[in-house]
Design an enzyme around this catalytic site. Structure first.
Site, PDB file in Angstrom:
ATOM      1  N   HIS A  13       0.834  -1.204   0.000  1.00 37.23           N
ATOM      2  CA  HIS A  13       0.000   0.000   0.000  1.00 37.23           C
ATOM      3  C   HIS A  13       0.872   1.259   0.000  1.00 37.23           C
ATOM      4  O   HIS A  13       0.673   2.165  -0.819  1.00 37.23           O
ATOM      5  CB  HIS A  13      -0.922  -0.014   1.225  1.00 37.23           C
ATOM      6  CG  HIS A  13      -1.893   1.124   1.273  1.00 37.23           C
ATOM      7  ND1 HIS A  13      -3.203   0.995   0.867  1.00 37.23           N
ATOM      8  CD2 HIS A  13      -1.744   2.418   1.670  1.00 37.23           C
ATOM      9  CE1 HIS A  13      -3.819   2.161   1.016  1.00 37.23           C
ATOM     10  NE2 HIS A  13      -2.953   3.040   1.504  1.00 37.23           N
ATOM     11  N   GLU A  14       1.836   1.289   0.884  1.00 34.95           N
ATOM     12  CA  GLU A  14       2.676   2.490   0.987  1.00 34.95           C
ATOM     13  C   GLU A  14       3.606   2.638  -0.214  1.00 34.95           C
ATOM     14  O   GLU A  14       3.860   3.766  -0.657  1.00 34.95           O
ATOM     15  CB  GLU A  14       3.458   2.473   2.300  1.00 34.95           C
ATOM     16  CG  GLU A  14       2.568   2.495   3.543  1.00 34.95           C
ATOM     17  CD  GLU A  14       1.537   3.626   3.553  1.00 34.95           C
ATOM     18  OE1 GLU A  14       1.820   4.728   3.031  1.00 34.95           O
ATOM     19  OE2 GLU A  14       0.425   3.419   4.081  1.00 34.95           O
ATOM     20  N   HIS A  17       1.756   4.213  -2.971  1.00 34.66           N
ATOM     21  CA  HIS A  17       1.616   5.664  -2.803  1.00 34.66           C
ATOM     22  C   HIS A  17       2.802   6.445  -3.361  1.00 34.66           C
ATOM     23  O   HIS A  17       2.685   7.651  -3.579  1.00 34.66           O
ATOM     24  CB  HIS A  17       1.440   6.034  -1.329  1.00 34.66           C
ATOM     25  CG  HIS A  17       0.019   5.938  -0.858  1.00 34.66           C
ATOM     26  ND1 HIS A  17      -1.051   6.472  -1.550  1.00 34.66           N
ATOM     27  CD2 HIS A  17      -0.507   5.372   0.255  1.00 34.66           C
ATOM     28  CE1 HIS A  17      -2.162   6.230  -0.881  1.00 34.66           C
ATOM     29  NE2 HIS A  17      -1.860   5.554   0.213  1.00 34.66           N
ATOM     30  N   GLU A  36      -6.042   6.559  -2.469  1.00 34.75           N
ATOM     31  CA  GLU A  36      -6.275   5.416  -1.584  1.00 34.75           C
ATOM     32  C   GLU A  36      -6.880   4.226  -2.317  1.00 34.75           C
ATOM     33  O   GLU A  36      -6.583   3.079  -1.985  1.00 34.75           O
ATOM     34  CB  GLU A  36      -7.148   5.835  -0.399  1.00 34.75           C
ATOM     35  CG  GLU A  36      -6.529   6.909   0.472  1.00 34.75           C
ATOM     36  CD  GLU A  36      -5.136   6.564   1.000  1.00 34.75           C
ATOM     37  OE1 GLU A  36      -4.776   5.373   1.056  1.00 34.75           O
ATOM     38  OE2 GLU A  36      -4.396   7.501   1.349  1.00 34.75           O
TER      39      GLU A  36
HETATM   40 ZN    ZN Z   1      -3.026   4.996   1.749  1.00 31.88          ZN
END
Ligand code: ZN
Length: 123
Positions: A13-14, A17, A36
């Site tokens: 997830h990170e 980003h 997100e």
């Molecule tokens: Zn996030």
């Protein structure tokens, strides 16, 4: 991190980003679902790449919403709707448009490696 793979999704997830949220960012928080949603869908794609289509489906089933209401201008910037509904919207688009992961990632990689910059091509 416990070291048993149970938190791989956080790393994915990170890392997602770095592109969705950092390199490509929204103009205001009303559209935070783009950052997100893509990062959350990257988690599912990570599990798909390691376990196949059934693992993707299993992971998507963990994204249980809420789904009611709009994801644009959410009631709370980090409301679960921006994560789960955002990921489901991208999953839906994938099935409508075809697998965009390879197309998007390949195009992005080509652009980054050919220009050495995050800027979109001018032509
Ligand atoms: Zn996030």
């Amino acid at each position: 991190m416990p070291g048993n793979g149970s938190t791989e999704w956080v790393v994915v997830h990170e890392l997602a980003h770095m592109w969705w949220g950092d390199a490509v960012t929204v103009s205001d928080w009303d559209h935070v679902w783009l950052s997100e949603g893509f990062a959350s869908y990257a988690e599912a794609q990570w599990y798909e790449s390691s376990g196949g289509a059934s693992t993707l489906q299993t992971y998507m089933q963990t994204m249980t919403g809420p789904f009611a209401g709009t994801i644009v201008d959410p009631p709370y910037v980090w409301d679960p709707i921006v994560y789960d509904k955002g990921a489901w919207i991208l999953h839906m688009l994938r099935h409508i448009m075809g697998t965009f992961r390879s197309r998007t990632c390949s195009a992005t990689t080509r652009r980054l490696t050919s220009t050495g910059t995050r800027s979109p091509p001018t032509s």
